[in-house]
Design a protein around this motif. Sequence first.
Motif, PDB file in Angstrom:
ATOM      1  N   ASP A 155       0.815  -1.223   0.000  1.00 36.74           N
ATOM      2  CA  ASP A 155       0.000   0.000   0.000  1.00 36.74           C
ATOM      3  C   ASP A 155       0.845   1.267   0.000  1.00 36.74           C
ATOM      4  O   ASP A 155       0.389   2.330  -0.381  1.00 36.74           O
ATOM      5  N   TYR A 156       2.062   1.152   0.485  1.00 35.10           N
ATOM      6  CA  TYR A 156       2.920   2.333   0.644  1.00 35.10           C
ATOM      7  C   TYR A 156       3.533   2.669  -0.710  1.00 35.10           C
ATOM      8  O   TYR A 156       4.347   1.916  -1.239  1.00 35.10           O
ATOM      9  N   LEU A 157       3.148   3.816  -1.263  1.00 32.83           N
ATOM     10  CA  LEU A 157       3.583   4.151  -2.625  1.00 32.83           C
ATOM     11  C   LEU A 157       4.780   5.096  -2.653  1.00 32.83           C
ATOM     12  O   LEU A 157       5.574   5.044  -3.585  1.00 32.83           O
ATOM     13  N   GLY A 158       4.909   5.938  -1.661  1.00 34.50           N
ATOM     14  CA  GLY A 158       6.076   6.813  -1.655  1.00 34.50           C
ATOM     15  C   GLY A 158       6.011   7.871  -0.572  1.00 34.50           C
ATOM     16  O   GLY A 158       4.970   8.078   0.058  1.00 34.50           O
ATOM     17  N   ILE A 159       7.148   8.520  -0.343  1.00 34.09           N
ATOM     18  CA  ILE A 159       7.234   9.559   0.690  1.00 34.09           C
ATOM     19  C   ILE A 159       7.801  10.836   0.068  1.00 34.09           C
ATOM     20  O   ILE A 159       8.781  10.788  -0.691  1.00 34.09           O
ATOM     21  N   ILE A 160       7.181  11.940   0.391  1.00 34.15           N
ATOM     22  CA  ILE A 160       7.663  13.231  -0.102  1.00 34.15           C
ATOM     23  C   ILE A 160       8.824  13.681   0.777  1.00 34.15           C
ATOM     24  O   ILE A 160       8.683  13.744   1.998  1.00 34.15           O
ATOM     25  N   TYR A 161       9.954  13.956   0.160  1.00 30.59           N
ATOM     26  CA  TYR A 161      11.057  14.436   0.999  1.00 30.59           C
ATOM     27  C   TYR A 161      11.629  15.770   0.531  1.00 30.59           C
ATOM     28  O   TYR A 161      12.524  16.318   1.176  1.00 30.59           O
ATOM     29  N   LYS A 162      11.081  16.312  -0.572  1.00 35.24           N
ATOM     30  CA  LYS A 162      11.547  17.629  -1.022  1.00 35.24           C
ATOM     31  C   LYS A 162      10.409  18.298  -1.774  1.00 35.24           C
ATOM     32  O   LYS A 162       9.613  17.597  -2.433  1.00 35.24           O
ATOM     33  N   LYS A 163      10.323  19.610  -1.687  1.00 32.81           N
ATOM     34  CA  LYS A 163       9.300  20.289  -2.476  1.00 32.81           C
ATOM     35  C   LYS A 163       9.866  21.561  -3.087  1.00 32.81           C
ATOM     36  O   LYS A 163      10.725  22.212  -2.494  1.00 32.81           O
ATOM     37  N   THR A 176       9.222  16.025  -4.741  1.00 33.49           N
ATOM     38  CA  THR A 176      10.159  14.936  -5.004  1.00 33.49           C
ATOM     39  C   THR A 176       9.840  13.805  -4.029  1.00 33.49           C
ATOM     40  O   THR A 176       9.716  14.024  -2.819  1.00 33.49           O
ATOM     41  N   ILE A 177       9.707  12.616  -4.587  1.00 29.60           N
ATOM     42  CA  ILE A 177       9.169  11.486  -3.817  1.00 29.60           C
ATOM     43  C   ILE A 177      10.105  10.286  -3.935  1.00 29.60           C
ATOM     44  O   ILE A 177      10.584   9.983  -5.035  1.00 29.60           O
ATOM     45  N   ARG A 178      10.360   9.628  -2.805  1.00 25.63           N
ATOM     46  CA  ARG A 178      11.054   8.346  -2.868  1.00 25.63           C
ATOM     47  C   ARG A 178       9.979   7.271  -3.016  1.00 25.63           C
ATOM     48  O   ARG A 178       9.148   7.085  -2.128  1.00 25.63           O
ATOM     49  N   GLN A 179       9.992   6.634  -4.181  1.00 26.30           N
ATOM     50  CA  GLN A 179       8.918   5.694  -4.496  1.00 26.30           C
ATOM     51  C   GLN A 179       9.117   4.366  -3.795  1.00 26.30           C
ATOM     52  O   GLN A 179      10.250   3.950  -3.575  1.00 26.30           O
ATOM     53  N   ARG A 180       8.038   3.710  -3.441  1.00 25.04           N
ATOM     54  CA  ARG A 180       8.144   2.439  -2.704  1.00 25.04           C
ATOM     55  C   ARG A 180       7.525   1.280  -3.491  1.00 25.04           C
ATOM     56  O   ARG A 180       8.140   0.275  -3.731  1.00 25.04           O
ATOM     57  N   ASN A 181       6.257   1.446  -3.896  1.00 22.70           N
ATOM     58  CA  ASN A 181       5.580   0.381  -4.639  1.00 22.70           C
ATOM     59  C   ASN A 181       4.961   0.943  -5.923  1.00 22.70           C
ATOM     60  O   ASN A 181       4.783   2.159  -6.074  1.00 22.70           O
ATOM     61  N   TYR A 182       4.614   0.038  -6.794  1.00 21.33           N
ATOM     62  CA  TYR A 182       4.113   0.362  -8.139  1.00 21.33           C
ATOM     63  C   TYR A 182       2.838   1.215  -8.095  1.00 21.33           C
ATOM     64  O   TYR A 182       1.882   0.901  -7.401  1.00 21.33           O
ATOM     65  N   PHE A 183       2.825   2.292  -8.865  1.00 13.10           N
ATOM     66  CA  PHE A 183       1.581   2.983  -9.198  1.00 13.10           C
ATOM     67  C   PHE A 183       1.766   3.671 -10.538  1.00 13.10           C
ATOM     68  O   PHE A 183       2.871   3.721 -11.080  1.00 13.10           O
ATOM     69  N   LYS A 184       0.653   4.195 -11.072  1.00 16.06           N
ATOM     70  CA  LYS A 184       0.739   4.701 -12.453  1.00 16.06           C
ATOM     71  C   LYS A 184      -0.198   5.887 -12.648  1.00 16.06           C
ATOM     72  O   LYS A 184      -1.055   6.170 -11.784  1.00 16.06           O
ATOM     73  N   LEU A 185      -0.038   6.505 -13.804  1.00 11.89           N
ATOM     74  CA  LEU A 185      -0.923   7.615 -14.166  1.00 11.89           C
ATOM     75  C   LEU A 185      -2.367   7.144 -14.116  1.00 11.89           C
ATOM     76  O   LEU A 185      -2.681   6.019 -14.517  1.00 11.89           O
ATOM     77  N   GLY A 186      -3.246   7.976 -13.612  1.00 14.61           N
ATOM     78  CA  GLY A 186      -4.671   7.633 -13.558  1.00 14.61           C
ATOM     79  C   GLY A 186      -5.083   6.975 -12.251  1.00 14.61           C
ATOM     80  O   GLY A 186      -6.273   6.884 -11.957  1.00 14.61           O
ATOM     81  N   ASP A 187      -4.117   6.522 -11.420  1.00 15.62           N
ATOM     82  CA  ASP A 187      -4.485   5.869 -10.153  1.00 15.62           C
ATOM     83  C   ASP A 187      -5.064   6.879  -9.168  1.00 15.62           C
ATOM     84  O   ASP A 187      -4.596   8.021  -9.067  1.00 15.62           O
ATOM     85  N   GLU A 188      -6.074   6.415  -8.427  1.00 16.43           N
ATOM     86  CA  GLU A 188      -6.608   7.217  -7.310  1.00 16.43           C
ATOM     87  C   GLU A 188      -5.821   6.810  -6.073  1.00 16.43           C
ATOM     88  O   GLU A 188      -5.756   5.606  -5.758  1.00 16.43           O
ATOM     89  N   SER A 192       5.026  13.915   4.038  1.00 13.73           N
ATOM     90  CA  SER A 192       3.694  13.408   3.666  1.00 13.73           C
ATOM     91  C   SER A 192       3.930  12.128   2.870  1.00 13.73           C
ATOM     92  O   SER A 192       4.968  11.959   2.234  1.00 13.73           O
ATOM     93  N   MET A 193       2.952  11.223   2.911  1.00 14.26           N
ATOM     94  CA  MET A 193       3.137   9.921   2.241  1.00 14.26           C
ATOM     95  C   MET A 193       1.965   9.617   1.323  1.00 14.26           C
ATOM     96  O   MET A 193       0.833  10.027   1.592  1.00 14.26           O
ATOM     97  N   ILE A 194       2.282   8.890   0.264  1.00  8.38           N
ATOM     98  CA  ILE A 194       1.244   8.487  -0.685  1.00  8.38           C
ATOM     99  C   ILE A 194       0.965   6.997  -0.480  1.00  8.38           C
ATOM    100  O   ILE A 194       1.894   6.203  -0.360  1.00  8.38           O
ATOM    101  N   ARG A 195      -0.305   6.667  -0.404  1.00  5.91           N
ATOM    102  CA  ARG A 195      -0.656   5.248  -0.211  1.00  5.91           C
ATOM    103  C   ARG A 195      -1.863   4.927  -1.098  1.00  5.91           C
ATOM    104  O   ARG A 195      -2.532   5.830  -1.621  1.00  5.91           O
ATOM    105  N   LYS A 196      -2.154   3.652  -1.225  1.00  7.17           N
ATOM    106  CA  LYS A 196      -3.374   3.246  -1.923  1.00  7.17           C
ATOM    107  C   LYS A 196      -4.568   3.741  -1.095  1.00  7.17           C
ATOM    108  O   LYS A 196      -4.425   4.009   0.092  1.00  7.17           O
ATOM    109  N   CYS A 197      -5.737   3.820  -1.715  1.00  4.95           N
ATOM    110  CA  CYS A 197      -6.913   4.349  -0.998  1.00  4.95           C
ATOM    111  C   CYS A 197      -7.367   3.372   0.084  1.00  4.95           C
ATOM    112  O   CYS A 197      -7.629   2.202  -0.209  1.00  4.95           O
TER     113      CYS A 197
END
Length: 390
Positions: free
Chosen positions: A308-316, A322-334, A382-387
């Motif tokens: 579920d963990y998609l990435g972490i923002i570490y710079k703006k 700028t995000i350190r990516q963790r797991n697969y995601f793609k354009l169009g994903d919610e 801040s972190m990006i995760r699946k819904c």
Amino acid sequence: MKVELLSPAGDLERLKIACIYGADAVYIGGYKYNLRANATNFSLSEIKEGCKFAHALGKKVYLTLNIAFHNEDLDLVYDYIKEVVDAGIDAFIVSDLSIVKYIKDNFKVEVHLSTQDSISNYRSVKYLEEEKIDRVVLAREVRRDDIKEIIRKTNMDIEVFIHGAMCTFISGRCALSNYFTNRDSNRGGCAQICRFCFSINSESEPFSMAVKDLNMALYIKDMIAIGVKSFKIEGRMRSPFYLAVVISSYRRIIDAIYSNTLTSNLLNKELKILSRVSNRENSSHFYDKEADVSDQYYSGRGENSNQDYLGIIYKKDNNLYTIRQRNYFKLGDEVEIITPNMDIINFKVTNLYNEKGESISVANQADSIIKISIDKDLPIFSMIRKCYLK
Ligand code: SF4
């Protein structure tokens, strides 16, 4: 005073994440003398930096010194204690009584007796009170009514575990790892043998001795009412994402209790979040009943990998993150973005760039650096995760 929410932190980044996602204090391990030899652990300069960071936010840092000390472990520990006191830690979590005495006799820093000592009754706690121990971390196997009685009959600050992995054996009373792998579980080397699969013979069904994880979200209000002073989350090896999700979830529950706004809706939402981030089933184990076969994993390890963990923002840079990516995601994903100020933001991925700024359509390499333009002001970490909440 509000109950303390105490988070594990396996390294400096996780210490910062735990603090900004709502922990009141963190516990860490130095390079020696703690029960997580495989965690990254903290050098002396990192302890200093961690203490500085935490103290600036009004949070505390506790250092674990809770291995079973053998004679050879004593040689250098006294110098080390002085060094980490000077580095600024707020308390030691200790199990060896000679180390307790040494710290109490020589320093002003607090001493918390580790759960490794399996303290389970009020007379032991009374004795520790006489020895000027500042806090006792109770055994994880103590029932609710016993916790209540201990608090009623003593003046000790009581800390209990509320979330994370459990031992099948009473914590600190297990040598499976020593026998099977030559790794001393009471000196930081546990190989989690209880989660292995065993069979009696080649025809028999494999079985494990593992137990489900602890989750006390439903009992937080009750534990505050009976006077518990600190709630501890297990897991110095856990990921930054796990910490952010679990800590912020308990933060919201605790704050809602104190502001009288805890509803069953909110609690159900948090339970859903907590179960989603966990890779194992959970239970309240010994708190409200005797633990039994329903709290155990008889067949298999019962673990799912969590992607579920998609990435972490570490710079703006304005709205370019700028995000350190963790797991697969793609354009169009919610996806959902969780932030240190407890916001949960729904977001559709409409743009994606690689580190060089070239457009890409998928983020599919763990630990690669990607960039996304997001039309919101999001803090670092801040972190990006699946819904989770749809
Ligand atoms: S093998 Fe299992 S029960 Fe034993 S110390 Fe390790 S985690 Fe605990």
